[in-house]
Design an enzyme around this catalytic site. Structure first.
Site, PDB file in Angstrom:
ATOM      1  CB  THR B 186      -0.980   0.017   1.214  1.00 57.83           C
ATOM      2  OG1 THR B 186      -0.098   0.027   2.356  1.00 57.83           O
ATOM      3  CG2 THR B 186      -1.889  -1.198   1.254  1.00 57.83           C
ATOM      4  CD  GLU B 329      -5.258  -2.409   2.796  1.00 57.35           C
ATOM      5  OE1 GLU B 329      -5.479  -1.841   1.708  1.00 57.35           O
ATOM      6  OE2 GLU B 329      -4.218  -1.674   3.437  1.00 57.35           O
ATOM      7  CE  LYS B 439     -13.990  17.248  18.067  1.00 55.23           C
ATOM      8  NZ  LYS B 439     -13.722  15.921  18.924  1.00 55.23           N
ATOM      9  CD1 TRP B 444     -17.222  14.642  15.165  1.00 51.59           C
ATOM     10  CD2 TRP B 444     -15.288  14.810  14.130  1.00 51.59           C
ATOM     11  NE1 TRP B 444     -16.411  14.068  15.898  1.00 51.59           N
ATOM     12  CE2 TRP B 444     -15.056  14.325  15.246  1.00 51.59           C
ATOM     13  CE3 TRP B 444     -14.222  15.353  13.571  1.00 51.59           C
ATOM     14  CZ2 TRP B 444     -13.985  13.896  15.855  1.00 51.59           C
ATOM     15  CZ3 TRP B 444     -12.995  15.024  13.660  1.00 51.59           C
ATOM     16  CH2 TRP B 444     -12.678  14.357  14.899  1.00 51.59           C
TER      17      TRP B 444
END
Lengths: 534, 534
Positions: B186, B329, B439, B444
Site C-alpha cells: 500500500t 487489502e 473538527k 465534525w
C-alpha cells in the site's frame, strides 16, 4: 509461504446474508399466485432453522424434500444446509422401489412433502425406517393427510418457531466449506440410483459459475424461472444463483402445463428460464400468442436440443435455446453453448451448427477426452473421439456410500461415459453415450450423429435412434421420430434428407413415427424403453 | 460429514490453461504496436517458467516487477505464481526511499524492469541487497543498460529457455490454493508501505467476482483495457479476469497520454476500461472526436468520481463512469456502483445520486459499519455513520511481516479507516476518511460531503476539502477546486450552490481555484500535500 487473506469459507449462508442485506425487497413468485419478498423468505428460513433444531435433526443428517418448485422448497434449500444438515432433494418421478431405496440409503431423518405428492410417497413410509417426521408442505391440494403422529404441518411448524438470530455465515469455519450441503441421486438406468454429495464449497463455486457473464450470466435485473425441477440437480443452480445476485425468482409450482408456464413467463416478465427439451417443445405452439419480449436467455439441458427447436425460439423471440451440458455429478452445469466473437461473421447455418454443440466449459471446469481402450488423452482437434472426462471443484470424486467402481480415473477425473470431440476452441461436441453406440458389421454407428442429421429436418421435433438386433449385422439402427403438428413428411423423405450427411450404411433400417417418445423420471429420452420395444 | 466433490484447488494455473485451451486466438495488444495471441503469451509463459527455474529462484521467493502495462508484464503475472513464486508488482512512482524499503522488505530475489524505467531504480540497486538478477524488459526505450553481470535481457532469457510442458494446474494440491501468489504494498501516507500478500485462492475468487454479470461482468466478447497500472493492486483484477473469460486485452504500455489512450480505445474497439478519476478527467476533451461506440462499461476507482465527470461520459458515450470502491487489502475490488432495477423509475437526478455512491459489494464480500468509539455494529439505514469494516475470502487478514497493529478487528474484519453509511439495499456511501474529518468548534464536518456538494456543480471537475488550523474553531474547511476549461464560476457562486445542501457553519472559509490538484504515487488526491500548503 501462504497468503495472508482472511480464511473465509464459501458457504450457502452467504446467499441468505446477501438476500437479507442487499435484496430484501426482491420477489419470489410461486405458481403465479403467491408473492413473497426475499425478506420474508429469509424470516421463514430463520424460523425453519429453529424448527429443525426443535425436531432434533442432528448435524450432518439428511433432510429429504419431495416437492415441486415453490417458495417453501426454497426455504428448505437455505435452512437445511446453513444449519449444517444435508438437503436431499428427491426425484418425485421415481418408482416406489427406487424411492424406498434412496430414502433408506440416504437415511433421511425428516422428509418434507408437498401435500399433493403425499399419495405418491406415503404408501412407502413404513418401509422408510429412519424417517422420524413427515412434514407436509401446503400447496392448495386437498390430498388426505394421514392421521399419524409422525406427520406435521410445515406452516404450523415454522410459525411456531422463533427466528434464529445472528449471522449463520459467522458460524462456519474455513474447514466447514467442505461440509456436505446437498445430496442428489442420479436416475440410474442400470443398477440402483447413486448419490452425489455436494459441499458448501462446490455449491458456491457453481453458483459463481451461473453468474459469470457470457455464460448464463444471472444478474440482479433478471427474473429467473427454473422450470427444471428443484428435485433435479439443484434446478441447475438457478435458485441459488438468482438469490446470490438478487434476481427475482419465479417458481412454477407443481404444474408443467404449457399454458401455465407461458402465462407465468409473460406476466412475470421472465428474462431467464431453464428446462429440458420436452418442456421447450411443449411451449412452441404458444410462443407467438404471448408477449415474451422480456426473454433474455433460455437454457436447455438434460438431453440434446434439436436445432429446429432452438431455431423455433430464435424465430419467434429472437432468443435461441442455449445448450447446456451437465450431469448430476457436475452440480450440474459443465458447459454452456452458443456462439462467441469468432462466429460473428459466420453464416446463419454455421451459427446453428455452433449452437448445436455443447459449448465451452464454465470457468473452473476442465474437460478432456481419452482413448476408450488405452485411456490416453486425445488431441483437441474436433475430430478425435474419446470418452469425455471432467475435473473441477464442483465435480464428484466418488458416490455416496457405494463403491464408485470405475466411474473415476486414477487421477480423479469423472468418467462420463459420453463419447465426444473437443475442438481447438474447447467446444465440446457429444458424439454418443458409450453404451448407445450401434455396432453394425464390426463398425460403430453413432446414434447421436444420426439423430442430429435427422433433427436438422425442419419438421422433426424429436428423434431417437436405437439399435435393433440383427442376425446378419449384429445391430442395425432404427429411428423413432416425432414430427411437427401437420407435417406430412415420410420416412423416405427423412432418409433422403440425411443421405448427404452420413455414410450410406448408417441409414436407419426403419423410421417409425410416434406422437411422443418415452421419458425417464428426469424427463430425458429413455433409449432403454425404446430398445425394449424395438 | 464432508461432501464428495473433487479436491481441486483454485489456482492461477487455471487461467493459463483456459487461455491455451479455449481462447488461443484471442489478442493481447500492447501500446497499439504489438499484437500477440494468448497462444503466444502461453508459449512465452511456459518458457519464462523454465527460465525462472534456471535462474534458481526458490519456491515462495518474491519476484519483483517494475513495469508498465505490457504483454511481458502479463507473462510475469502468469509464470511467477503458477511456478509457485510470488509476484511482487512494484509501484513505479514511489520515492527512492520507499522503493528501497519495499524491495528489501519483500526480499525480492529477481526484479524485472522496463528498460525505460531502469534510470528510476538502478541507482538503488546496490542498496537492494537480496536482488540477485535484474532482468530488463525491452520496451523500445534506449535507456542505458548497465554493464553489470546481474543484468539480463528478458527476451534473450525467455528465448533461450525451453517451454515447460504439461499442466501446471495438475501440479497443485488443494492445500496449495492458499499459497502466496502476489504481493502489493500500500502507498502508506503515514509510516512505511505495508505489504498485502494475495493467495491463489483469493486471486481466483476475486477473478470470478470480476466476471459476475451486473457488476463488471467481463465476458468473452469484451475488449478490456486496464489503464490502471498493473503495478497497482493487480490492475483491479482486469488482466486475470479478461484472460479467464477469453476477452481480448489492450495494454496501454508506458504512456498515459490522453491522445494515445483515446486512440487505443477507438482503434481496438475497447468495451471495458478501468482508470482513476484523474485519467478519466484527462480524456474528457477528446471524447467527442473519437469513435468510442464499442464502449460498454467504464470503471472508476482509487478515489471518488465526481458526478459531473461520470455524467460527462454518459452525455458523450451513453455510458457513465461506474464507481468502484476497493483497497489494495481487498484485491482490490470491494463494491461496484450503478443503478439497479429499484431505480428504473427514478429521476435522472436520483440516478445520478445513486451512481455517486460506492454501490453494492461483489458476491462473497461482506461490509458492516461499526461505532467508532465502541466498535458495536451500526444499523444499515443509510443514516448511521461508522467505520467501514470488510470481510471476505479476498480481504487481508494481516500485513506481510509487520505488526498489523489495530488494522483488524478481534473477529478478523479489516478496519478500513473510512467512515461510511450502508443503506437497506446494502449500498455503501463513504462519508470520509476518519483522519479527514474536520473538527470545527467541537463538531465534525465531513470533507467528503462538502466535496460531493461542490462536485455537483456542473463546472467542477475536481475538488478537495481540507482543514485549515483556526485559532477560534480549531479547524475550518477550505475547498480546492479545478474548474472545466472556460468556466467563469466564482467561489461565491459555488458557496451559493451548496448552501441548500449543508449546514451553514460547514461552508468553507475559502474556495481556492487550481489548474490541478496534487496526487499520490497511485494517482489519488493527496490531501496531505494540500494540508501542508493550507
Amino acid at each position: 509461504m501462504d497468503g495472508l487473506m482472511q480464511p473465509r469459507p464459501l458457504t450457502i449462508a452467504h446467499i441468505l446474508e446477501r438476500a437479507e442485506r442487499l435484496h430484501a425487497h426482491k420477489l419470489v413468485v410461486t405458481a403465479g399466485t403467491e408473492r413473497v419478498t426475499y425478506a420474508e423468505v429469509a424470516e421463514q428460513t430463520r424460523r425453519l432453522a429453529t424448527a429443525l433444531n426443535s425436531l432434533g435433526v442432528p448435524a450432518g443428517a439428511r433432510v429429504g424434500t419431495f416437492a415441486s418448485n415453490t417458495r417453501r422448497h426454497l426455504e428448505l434449500y437455505l435452512a437445511v444446509p446453513i444449519t449444517k444438515r444435508v438437503l436431499h432433494s428427491i426425484n418425485i418421478r421415481l418408482s416406489a422401489e427406487h424411492l424406498e431405496y434412496i430414502v433408506n440409503h440416504a437415511e433421511d431423518d425428516v422428509v418434507f412433502v408437498d401435500r399433493a405428492l403425499l399419495p405418491r410417497i406415503w404408501p412407502s413410509a413404513d418401509r422408510m425406517r429412519k424417517v422420524r417426521h413427515w412434514v407436509v408442505l401446503p400447496d392448495g391440494s386437498d390430498a388426505v393427510i394421514p392421521a399419524d403422529p409422525r406427520v406435521l404441518d410445515y406452516d404450523e411448524l415454522v410459525a411456531g418457531a422463533d427466528p434464529l438470530e445472528g449471522s449463520f455465515e459467522d458460524s462456519f469455519t474455513l474447514a466447514d466449506e467442505n461440509l456436505a450441503a446437498g445430496l442428489c441421486y442420479t436416475s440410474g438406468t442400470t443398477g440402483p440410483p447413486k448419490g452425489v454429495l455436494y459441499s458448501h464449497r462446490s455449491t458456491i463455486l457453481h453458483c459463481l459459475g451461473t453468474l459469470a457473464a457470457g455464460f448464463i450470466g444471472l444478474c440482479e435485473s433478471d427474473v429467473v424461472m427454473p422450470i427444471v425441477p428443484m428435485f433435479h440437480a439443484n434446478a441447475w443452480g438457478l435458485p441459488y444463483g438468482a438469490m446470490m445476485t438478487g434476481a427475482s425468482l419465479v417458481l412454477p409450482g407443481p404444474s408443467s402445463d404449457p399454458a401455465h408456464l407461458l402465462r407465468l413467463m409473460e406476466t412475470e416478465r421472465v428474462t431467464v428460464a431453464g428446462a429440458v427439451p420436452t418442456v421447450w417443445t411443449s411451449l412452441v405452439p404458444g410462443l407467438r400468442s404471448h408477449d415474451l419480449s422480456a426473454t433474455r436467455f433460455l437454457l436447455g439441458g438434460g438431453s440434446a436440443i434439436a436445432p429446429a427447436l432452438s431455431e423455433a425460439y430464435r424465430d419467434a423471440l429472437g432468443v435461441p435455446i442455449t445448450h447446456s451440458w451437465g450431469m448430476t455429478e457436475i452440480s450440474p452445469v459443465g458447459t454452456i453453448g452458443g456462439t462467441r466473437t469468432r462466429h460473428r461473421d459466420a453464416t446463419t447455418q454455421e451459427q446453428v451448427a455452433v449452437r448445436a454443440s455443447q459449448g465451452q466449459p464454465l470457468p473452473l471446469v476442465r474437460l478432456r477426452i481419452a482413448d476408450v481402450e488405452t485411456g490416453a488423452e486425445l488431441p483437441r482437434d474436433g475430430k478425435a473421439v474419446g470418452e469425455l472426462q471432467v475435473a473441477g471443484p464442483w465435480v464428484s470424486s466418488a458416490y455416496f456410500l457405494v463403491d464408485s467402481g470405475d466411474s473415476f480415473t486414477a487421477d480423479g477425473w469423472l468418467r462420463t461415459g459420453d463419447l465426444a470431440t473437443i475442438d481447438a476452441d474447447g467446444y465440446l461436441r457429444l458424439v454418443d453415450r458409450m453404451k448407445d453406440l450401434i455396432k453394425s458389421g464390426g463398425e460403430w454407428i453413432s446414434s447421436v450423429e444420426l439423430e442430429s442429421a435427422i433433427a436438422s429436418h425442419a419438421d422433426v421435433v424429436e428423434v431417437a435412434v436405437v439399435a435393433r438386433p440383427d442376425p446378419r449385422w449384429v445391430e442395425r439402427p432404427v429411428a423413432y421420430v416425432v414430427l411437427r403438428d401437420g407435417s406430412a413428411a415420410t420416412g423416405e423423405e427423412l432418409l433422403r434428407h440425411i443421405t448427404p450427411m452420413v455414410a450410406v450404411w448408417w441409414l436407419p433400417d426403419e423410421v417409425i413415427f410416434r406422437a411422443a417418445l418415452p421419458k425417464t423420471g428426469t424427463g430425458k429420452l429413455s433409449k432403454s424403453a425404446l430398445r425394449a420395444t424395438t
